[in-house]
Scaffold this motif. Structure first.
Motif, PDB file in Angstrom:
ATOM      1  N   ARG A  26       0.537  -0.794  -0.398  1.00 21.60           N
ATOM      2  CA  ARG A  26       0.024   0.069   0.213  1.00 21.60           C
ATOM      3  C   ARG A  26       0.981   1.634  -0.215  1.00 21.60           C
ATOM      4  O   ARG A  26       0.747   2.477  -1.037  1.00 21.60           O
ATOM      5  N   TYR A  27       1.839   1.270   0.884  1.00 19.72           N
ATOM      6  CA  TYR A  27       2.518   2.404   0.616  1.00 19.72           C
ATOM      7  C   TYR A  27       3.462   2.556  -0.543  1.00 19.72           C
ATOM      8  O   TYR A  27       3.354   4.009  -0.843  1.00 19.72           O
ATOM      9  N   SER A  28       3.882   1.699  -0.904  1.00 16.34           N
ATOM     10  CA  SER A  28       5.111   1.505  -2.531  1.00 16.34           C
ATOM     11  C   SER A  28       3.582   2.469  -3.214  1.00 16.34           C
ATOM     12  O   SER A  28       4.446   2.575  -4.000  1.00 16.34           O
ATOM     13  N   LYS A  29       2.825   1.927  -3.247  1.00 17.79           N
ATOM     14  CA  LYS A  29       1.523   2.326  -3.899  1.00 17.79           C
ATOM     15  C   LYS A  29       1.165   3.902  -4.657  1.00 17.79           C
ATOM     16  O   LYS A  29       1.295   4.044  -5.065  1.00 17.79           O
ATOM     17  N   THR A  30       1.649   4.123  -2.722  1.00 18.69           N
ATOM     18  CA  THR A  30       0.700   5.682  -2.546  1.00 18.69           C
ATOM     19  C   THR A  30       2.038   6.903  -2.305  1.00 18.69           C
ATOM     20  O   THR A  30       2.051   7.832  -1.995  1.00 18.69           O
TER      21      THR A  30
ATOM     22  N   ALA B  88      -3.756  -0.912  -4.327  1.00 17.40           N
ATOM     23  CA  ALA B  88      -3.343   0.535  -4.816  1.00 17.40           C
ATOM     24  C   ALA B  88      -4.751   1.502  -4.889  1.00 17.40           C
ATOM     25  O   ALA B  88      -4.583   2.831  -5.783  1.00 17.40           O
ATOM     26  N   ASN B  89      -5.912   0.624  -4.813  1.00 15.48           N
ATOM     27  CA  ASN B  89      -7.211   2.229  -4.936  1.00 15.48           C
ATOM     28  C   ASN B  89      -7.751   1.197  -3.259  1.00 15.48           C
ATOM     29  O   ASN B  89      -8.921   1.592  -3.895  1.00 15.48           O
TER      30      ASN B  89
ATOM     31  N   GLN C 243      -6.003  10.370  -5.070  1.00 14.99           N
ATOM     32  CA  GLN C 243      -5.834  10.961  -6.663  1.00 14.99           C
ATOM     33  C   GLN C 243      -6.065   9.557  -7.460  1.00 14.99           C
ATOM     34  O   GLN C 243      -5.004   9.338  -7.085  1.00 14.99           O
ATOM     35  N   GLY C 244      -7.280   8.961  -8.241  1.00  9.81           N
ATOM     36  CA  GLY C 244      -6.940   8.159  -9.370  1.00  9.81           C
ATOM     37  C   GLY C 244      -6.983   6.627  -8.653  1.00  9.81           C
ATOM     38  O   GLY C 244      -6.924   5.694  -9.826  1.00  9.81           O
ATOM     39  N   GLU C 245      -7.438   6.574  -6.898  1.00 11.42           N
ATOM     40  CA  GLU C 245      -7.776   5.669  -7.016  1.00 11.42           C
ATOM     41  C   GLU C 245      -9.825   5.230  -7.310  1.00 11.42           C
ATOM     42  O   GLU C 245     -10.219   6.030  -7.608  1.00 11.42           O
TER      43      GLU C 245
END
Length: 363
Positions: free
Chosen positions: A39-43, A119-120, A179-181
């Protein structure tokens, strides 16, 4: 029973209990860190112009790490590299290896879906919804293995469904989000991952019921099965890189966006299944359920300061139902098992560590 053996029993029991505790602590840490790291690496780069790392490449590296670890364990069980190679030459070209192609496809897709989901979705929502794999596993076991479900198990599954529904509704009604989720995409991905994980696990259980053809293969146990899985899963993961990210690989390189954190994600993905194997080997179903509940709770609590997660009443109720349902299902499932012999703890020290390697929590 000899005097020496009687004197050794308390020490053996202490070692087994210590090993159980250590494995369960590591399981909680790995399960929690796996979700939070992805989660952290994706956001962390949201709004940045830096190119993100490729999830498909991370899955590929995780498969490579897991395959190498399984080769080491098979070599250890076989007694060296030469016996391992001889065993692989005898066992890999077989129909059992071909049977592993089906779960390998499912596990590869599932691993990539986990990155899409995280990621979402925030980490707590992912952890709660992903527990629906228990529901799907029970249904697939009923359909394909003919297992009977007691009223207690059906109650647990209904409670699990209610908990997951409450958690998903709470997430769907939450305001904001990075943004983008997309909540719909995230929920669809995690549910699809749960279905693929449970279906592949039930199918793989059917494969595992096939007796091993030699004593050496039996000694290597499920490490050998995981190598047979990896023979298909590794090239499938490479094919996913080419099919989905070939243009970005040509433009930026295979390891674009990789740093220490992303390498840690890949390593976690690769060795996480081996830790699950140790948990299933040295801890009973109830202890594993307790560890899973702790992982969900710790992931939720850590997400509050790390990601600003808002713990609503609906989500808290849904998470509580899910954790309670997992415990109830575990107790009902444990009660159906025959009693273990008194020598069970001593056998834990004699047998090689061989059990199903679940892919991150996905297998």
């Amino acid at each position: 029973m000899s005097k020496a053996l009687l004197e050794e029993l308390p020490t053996s029991h202490w070692r087994v209990c210590t090993l159980k505790r250590a494995v369960l602590v590591l399981f909680v840490l790995q399960t929690t860190s796996y979700v939070l790291l992805i989660r952290y690496s994706k956001t962390r780069l949201t709004g940045s112009s830096a190119p993100p790392y490729l999830s498909t490449v991370t899955v590929l590296l995780g498969e490579v790490f897991k395959l190498l670890a399984c080769l080491v364990m098979v070599a250890r069980a076989a007694g060296g590299v030469a016996p391992m190679l001889q065993l692989l030459r005898a066992e890999v070209p077989s129909t059992d290896t071909l049977k592993c192609a089906v779960p390998a496809v499912a596990y590869t897709i599932q691993s990539n879906l986990m990155f899409v989901a995280l990621a979402n979705l925030d980490a707590p929502t992912f952890q709660v919804i992903y527990q629906t794999r228990t529901l799907f596993t029970a249904l697939f076991s009923r359909l394909f293995l003919g297992r009977q479900l007691t009223p207690l198990l059906w109650l647990a599954l209904l409670l699990l469904t209610a908990g997951a529904s409450l958690a998903s509704e709470a997430r769907g009604g939450a305001r904001g989000g990075a943004q983008g989720e997309s909540s719909v995409l995230g929920l669809s991905a995690v549910l699809a991952a749960a279905v693929l994980s449970s279906g592949a696990s039930v199918y793989f259980e059917l494969v595992l019921k096939t007796p091993q053809t030699s004593a050496a293969a039996a000694a290597a146990g499920l490490w050998l099965r995981n190598i047979q899985l990896g023979i298909f899963a590794t090239p499938l993961a490479a094919a996913a890189v080419l099919a989905h990210d070939s243009e970005r690989v040509r433009r930026h390189g295979l390891l674009v966006g990789f740093d220490g954190l992303v390498w840690l994600v890949a390593l976690n993905l690769g060795v996480g299944g081996l830790l699950v194997a140790a948990t299933m080997k040295y801890a009973d179903n109830i202890l594993k359920c307790f560890a899973t509940a702790l992982a969900v709770l710790s992931g939720t609590l850590l997400s509050v300061p790390l990601f600003g997660f808002e713990l609503t009443r609906a989500f808290a109720l849904g998470a509580s139902c899910t954790v309670g349902a997992t415990a109830l299902y575990s107790l009902g499932h444990e009660g159906k098992r025959p009693a273990q012999p008194a020598e069970h703890e001593q056998e834990l020290q004699k047998e090689p560590l061989c059990t199903v390697s679940c892919k991150t929590q996905g297998r």
